[in-house]
Write a protein that holds these residues in place. Structure first.
Motif, PDB file in Angstrom:
ATOM      1  N   SER A 238      -3.856   3.272   8.182  1.00 24.87           N
ATOM      2  CA  SER A 238      -2.572   2.575   8.202  1.00 24.87           C
ATOM      3  C   SER A 238      -2.202   2.187   6.773  1.00 24.87           C
ATOM      4  O   SER A 238      -3.059   1.765   6.004  1.00 24.87           O
ATOM      5  N   SER A 239      -0.932   2.328   6.450  1.00 23.84           N
ATOM      6  CA  SER A 239      -0.452   1.948   5.122  1.00 23.84           C
ATOM      7  C   SER A 239       0.099   0.527   5.106  1.00 23.84           C
ATOM      8  O   SER A 239       0.744   0.121   4.147  1.00 23.84           O
TER       9      SER A 239
ATOM     10  N   ILE B 289      -9.172   2.556  -7.063  1.00 18.80           N
ATOM     11  CA  ILE B 289      -9.322   2.369  -5.615  1.00 18.80           C
ATOM     12  C   ILE B 289      -9.936   3.620  -4.993  1.00 18.80           C
ATOM     13  O   ILE B 289     -10.872   3.537  -4.192  1.00 18.80           O
ATOM     14  N   LEU B 290      -9.431   4.787  -5.376  1.00 17.45           N
ATOM     15  CA  LEU B 290      -9.952   6.036  -4.817  1.00 17.45           C
ATOM     16  C   LEU B 290     -11.433   6.216  -5.155  1.00 17.45           C
ATOM     17  O   LEU B 290     -12.212   6.682  -4.320  1.00 17.45           O
ATOM     18  N   LEU B 291     -11.826   5.845  -6.361  1.00 13.68           N
ATOM     19  CA  LEU B 291     -13.233   5.947  -6.746  1.00 13.68           C
ATOM     20  C   LEU B 291     -14.116   4.961  -5.971  1.00 13.68           C
ATOM     21  O   LEU B 291     -15.304   5.211  -5.765  1.00 13.68           O
TER      22      LEU B 291
ATOM     23  N   LEU C  65      -8.079  -2.701   3.360  1.00 16.39           N
ATOM     24  CA  LEU C  65      -7.638  -1.345   3.699  1.00 16.39           C
ATOM     25  C   LEU C  65      -8.054  -1.015   5.125  1.00 16.39           C
ATOM     26  O   LEU C  65      -9.140  -1.389   5.572  1.00 16.39           O
ATOM     27  N   ILE C  66      -7.198  -0.289   5.835  1.00 13.03           N
ATOM     28  CA  ILE C  66      -7.530   0.158   7.185  1.00 13.03           C
ATOM     29  C   ILE C  66      -7.966   1.619   7.076  1.00 13.03           C
ATOM     30  O   ILE C  66      -7.162   2.495   6.762  1.00 13.03           O
ATOM     31  N   LEU C  67      -9.266   1.838   7.317  1.00 14.13           N
ATOM     32  CA  LEU C  67      -9.853   3.172   7.226  1.00 14.13           C
ATOM     33  C   LEU C  67     -10.245   3.656   8.619  1.00 14.13           C
ATOM     34  O   LEU C  67     -10.304   2.871   9.562  1.00 14.13           O
TER      35      LEU C  67
ATOM     36  N   LEU D 196       0.821  -1.217   0.000  1.00 15.84           N
ATOM     37  CA  LEU D 196       0.000   0.000   0.000  1.00 15.84           C
ATOM     38  C   LEU D 196       0.851   1.261   0.000  1.00 15.84           C
ATOM     39  O   LEU D 196       0.406   2.303  -0.473  1.00 15.84           O
ATOM     40  N   LEU D 197       2.051   1.176   0.504  1.00 16.54           N
ATOM     41  CA  LEU D 197       2.949   2.336   0.536  1.00 16.54           C
ATOM     42  C   LEU D 197       3.241   2.885  -0.855  1.00 16.54           C
ATOM     43  O   LEU D 197       3.610   4.048  -1.006  1.00 16.54           O
ATOM     44  N   ARG D 198       3.073   2.071  -1.890  1.00 19.02           N
ATOM     45  CA  ARG D 198       3.345   2.500  -3.265  1.00 19.02           C
ATOM     46  C   ARG D 198       2.298   3.465  -3.812  1.00 19.02           C
ATOM     47  O   ARG D 198       2.512   4.108  -4.817  1.00 19.02           O
ATOM     48  N   PHE D 199       1.153   3.557  -3.147  1.00 15.43           N
ATOM     49  CA  PHE D 199       0.039   4.378  -3.624  1.00 15.43           C
ATOM     50  C   PHE D 199       0.006   5.685  -2.832  1.00 15.43           C
ATOM     51  O   PHE D 199      -0.665   5.786  -1.809  1.00 15.43           O
ATOM     52  N   SER D 200       0.706   6.683  -3.333  1.00 12.66           N
ATOM     53  CA  SER D 200       0.901   7.926  -2.574  1.00 12.66           C
ATOM     54  C   SER D 200      -0.394   8.698  -2.340  1.00 12.66           C
ATOM     55  O   SER D 200      -0.626   9.214  -1.249  1.00 12.66           O
TER      56      SER D 200
END
Length: 174
Positions: free
Chosen positions: A41-42, A131-133, A70-72, A29-33
């Motif tokens: 959490s990343s 993912i953002l959408l 994903l941790i939201l 997940l760290l790759r997705f700035s």
């Protein structure tokens, strides 16, 4: 660039589809700035599958499948929770924006998205956009599992308590 950056390809979207190429990878997940600002959490990974093909009408298609945990942050109680992301997106590749049919036309298919052909399509950007959408606007636990009812407010004295104290001759701190 780090050796990790080499994993994610830059593709010619039209050629990728026409040659029926495939890309499968698991990325941190760290790759997705851009995504990181929405996460509590990343930690974790994103499982990506991108498949090119040509459909029965001869249209080039990209099929994207993304899975992640994903941790939201819950907007109700402000605790973190795991959100399972499992998304499938089909893209019809078109030559330019003018080739995208209008939603009123018979050619329009609301089951797929349209993507303008690119010779230098960054796969990681396509994945991150999708993912953002797919993220909820206000992420929340399930109603039954939420730990709280929201932010606790600091107790402020009522402005009328001061007036009540003046009327009775007492201060609010008595």
């Amino acid at each position: 660039m780090t050796a990790q950056a080499i994993n994610v390809p830059v593709i010619n979207s039209l050629e990728f589809a026409r040659k029926a190429l495939e890309f499968h990878d698991i990325l941190p997940l760290l790759r997705f700035s851009r995504l990181s600002e929405y996460l509590a959490s990343s930690d974790g990974t994103v499982d990506i599958s991108l498949i090119g093909k040509v459909d029965a009408q001869g249209r080039p298609i990209l099929q994207l499948r993304v899975q992640a945990a994903l941790i939201l942050t819950c907007q109700r109680c402000l605790d973190s929770f795991e959100y399972s992301l499992d998304l499938d997106a089909d893209f019809i590749i078109v030559a330019n924006e003018n080739a995208i049919p209008s939603p009123d036309s018979d050619e329009y298919d609301d089951e797929v998205d349209y993507l303008v052909a690119e010779t230098q399509l960054q796969v990681i950007d396509l994945v991150e956009d999708e993912i953002l959408l797919a993220l909820p606007l206000a992420p929340k636990h399930e109603e039954s599992t939420c730990g709280g009812t929201g932010r606790t407010e600091l107790e402020k004295p009522s402005p009328f308590a001061v007036l009540k104290g003046l009327k009775t001759g007492k201060s609010q701190n008595d």
